[in-house]
Design a protein around this motif. Structure first.
Motif, short mmCIF file in Angstrom:
data_model
loop_
_atom_site.label_atom_id
_atom_site.label_comp_id
_atom_site.label_asym_id
_atom_site.label_seq_id
_atom_site.Cartn_x
_atom_site.Cartn_y
_atom_site.Cartn_z
N ILE A 96 0.83 -1.21 0.00
CA ILE A 96 0.00 0.00 0.00
C ILE A 96 0.86 1.25 0.00
CG2 ILE A 96 -0.26 0.05 2.52
CD1 ILE A 96 -2.94 1.00 -0.09
N ARG A 100 1.33 4.06 -2.87
CA ARG A 100 1.10 5.45 -2.46
C ARG A 100 2.30 6.32 -2.81
NH1 ARG A 100 3.44 8.23 1.08
NH2 ARG A 100 4.40 6.38 2.02
N ASN A 115 -5.58 6.97 -0.87
CA ASN A 115 -6.91 6.47 -1.28
C ASN A 115 -6.83 5.78 -2.64
OD1 ASN A 115 -8.19 7.40 1.02
ND2 ASN A 115 -8.69 9.41 0.12
N HIS A 118 -5.25 2.27 -2.45
CA HIS A 118 -6.21 1.22 -2.05
C HIS A 118 -7.03 0.77 -3.27
CE1 HIS A 118 -5.71 1.02 2.31
NE2 HIS A 118 -5.60 2.35 2.33
N GLU A 119 -7.49 1.72 -4.05
CA GLU A 119 -8.32 1.40 -5.22
C GLU A 119 -7.51 0.63 -6.27
OE1 GLU A 119 -9.83 5.08 -6.65
OE2 GLU A 119 -10.99 5.54 -4.83
N GLN A 122 -6.79 -2.95 -5.15
CA GLN A 122 -8.02 -3.75 -5.23
C GLN A 122 -8.30 -4.14 -6.67
OE1 GLN A 122 -9.77 -4.54 -2.38
NE2 GLN A 122 -11.02 -5.93 -3.61
N GLY A 127 -5.95 -6.50 -2.98
CA GLY A 127 -6.56 -5.82 -1.85
C GLY A 127 -6.27 -6.46 -0.50
N ARG A 130 -2.41 -5.98 0.70
CA ARG A 130 -1.82 -4.66 0.57
C ARG A 130 -0.93 -4.24 1.73
NH1 ARG A 130 -7.26 -4.16 1.51
NH2 ARG A 130 -7.96 -2.79 3.21
N TYR A 131 -1.07 -4.87 2.91
CA TYR A 131 -0.24 -4.50 4.06
C TYR A 131 0.94 -5.46 4.27
CZ TYR A 131 -3.90 -1.18 5.24
OH TYR A 131 -4.80 -0.14 5.20
#
Length: 336
Positions: A96, A100, A115, A118-119, A122, A127, A130-131
């Motif tokens: 993520i 970003r 934001n 994230h999209e 996904q 999704g 992501r972490y």
């Protein structure tokens, strides 16, 4: 500039001293999905760097999305997403924050970039992961993360360099499906470099083929494949005699055992084949028009240029010396 073209060049050339990396390219790349093909050393990397404004062309001109590569390189890069073949991810970051960060490098507000990250993750099927740290990812997960980095800013043109290389069947299928979705539903354009001809045919409608810095072919795949029409026949008994007679009568023949493909370049080709078979006593068990693959087209073009190539893999897997095309080593070059 034609609104239907994403890339247009006229006389585009790039030289490093006596070495010509791009030689008078006149390209018209339409919106949609286009494959950028060619062996190692063909000039693909130099071409991409030139149209992105990262290196200056020696002569000629080009526009990308209507923008001049000589004076508007930064604006071009802001509207393009690039998914590189090489590993460009930080293994210590989680997905993520890697995505970003890519958005922030493009000038996005940090909150907006998060934001969008994230999209994007996904969308590419990442999704739930992501972490996780990137160093724990499989090849397929890394490829998906690179694609998410490329599309975080919703670019008009995505350049995907070997997007499905090294993936297993399931992950490869998902990658191809995702690229198709971006083109067909998202109305985005894709320039895809790949040595996997099957994947190219599934994603792309058009091709640009480079060889030794020159333009070998460009256009719609279906139109180019029609150039090399053939009739396929399955022969029992007298196959060698039939092949020799057809060649004597001016036909180009490709043969693998009992299967022959005869160039359909004359009127009444099938009649000539049947007459020749009758004369030599060969039995034709099956005859039909052969639908050429992109692999066949690739080989036909290279043969027409005078190169003896067994397969596209042979051509694309050039010796390491052929990879040194971006610049002479004395100038710091040596990459493909």
């Amino acid at each position: 500039m034609d609104d239907d073209l994403v890339i247009h060049s006229k006389g585009l050339s790039k030289s490093y001293g006596p070495h010509v990396a791009l030689d008078d390219l006149n390209l018209s790349v339409p919106r949609g999905a286009t494959a950028l093909l060619g062996p190692n050393g063909a000039g693909k990397s130099t071409f991409l760097k030139t149209i992105l404004g990262l290196i200056q062309a020696t002569s000629g001109e080009a526009t990308v999305l209507g923008l001049d590569i000589k004076t508007q390189g930064e604006a071009i890069r802001a509207r393009i997403g690039y998914m590189p073949e090489y590993d460009a991810l930080n293994p210590e970051m989680d997905a993520i924050h890697q995505v970003r960060y890519s958005g922030e490098l493009l000038g996005m507000n940090p909150v907006v970039a998060l934001n969008r990250a994230h999209e994007a993750l996904q969308f590419v099927g990442m999704g739930e992961q992501r972490y996780r740290e990137i160093k724990s990812f499989s090849t397929g997960m890394k490829q998906a993360t690179k694609l998410a980095c490329a599309i975080i800013h919703d670019p008009e043109l995505i350049i995907a360099d070997e997007p499905s290389n090294g993936l297993d069947a399931k992950t490869r299928e998902f990658m191809i499906s995702t690229l198709n979705t971006m083109v067909n539903e998202g109305q985005r354009s894709v320039l895809m470099a790949s040595h996997l001809m099957e994947d190219v045919e599934r994603v792309c409608e058009n091709i640009v083929l480079l060889h030794k810095g020159k333009l070998a072919a460009q256009g719609r795949i279906e139109d180019l494949k029609a150039i090399d029409r053939e009739v396929e026949i399955h022969v029992w008994g007298g196959a060698t005699r039939l092949e020799e007679l057809l060649r004597d009568r001016g036909f180009k023949v490709r043969r693998e055992g009992r299967v022959m493909r005869v160039a359909n370049t004359q009127e009444r080709t099938t009649t000539h084949i049947l007459q020749a078979a009758s004369e030599v006593g060969a039995q034709i068990r099956r005859m039909h028009e052969y639908e050429a693959s992109l692999e066949d087209l690739f080989l036909a073009i290279m043969e027409n240029m005078g190169y003896d190539v067994k397969s596209s893999d042979d051509l694309l897997s050039s010796p390491i010396e052929a990879r040194r095309v971006d610049a002479p080593e004395s100038l710091g070059g040596g990459a493909s």
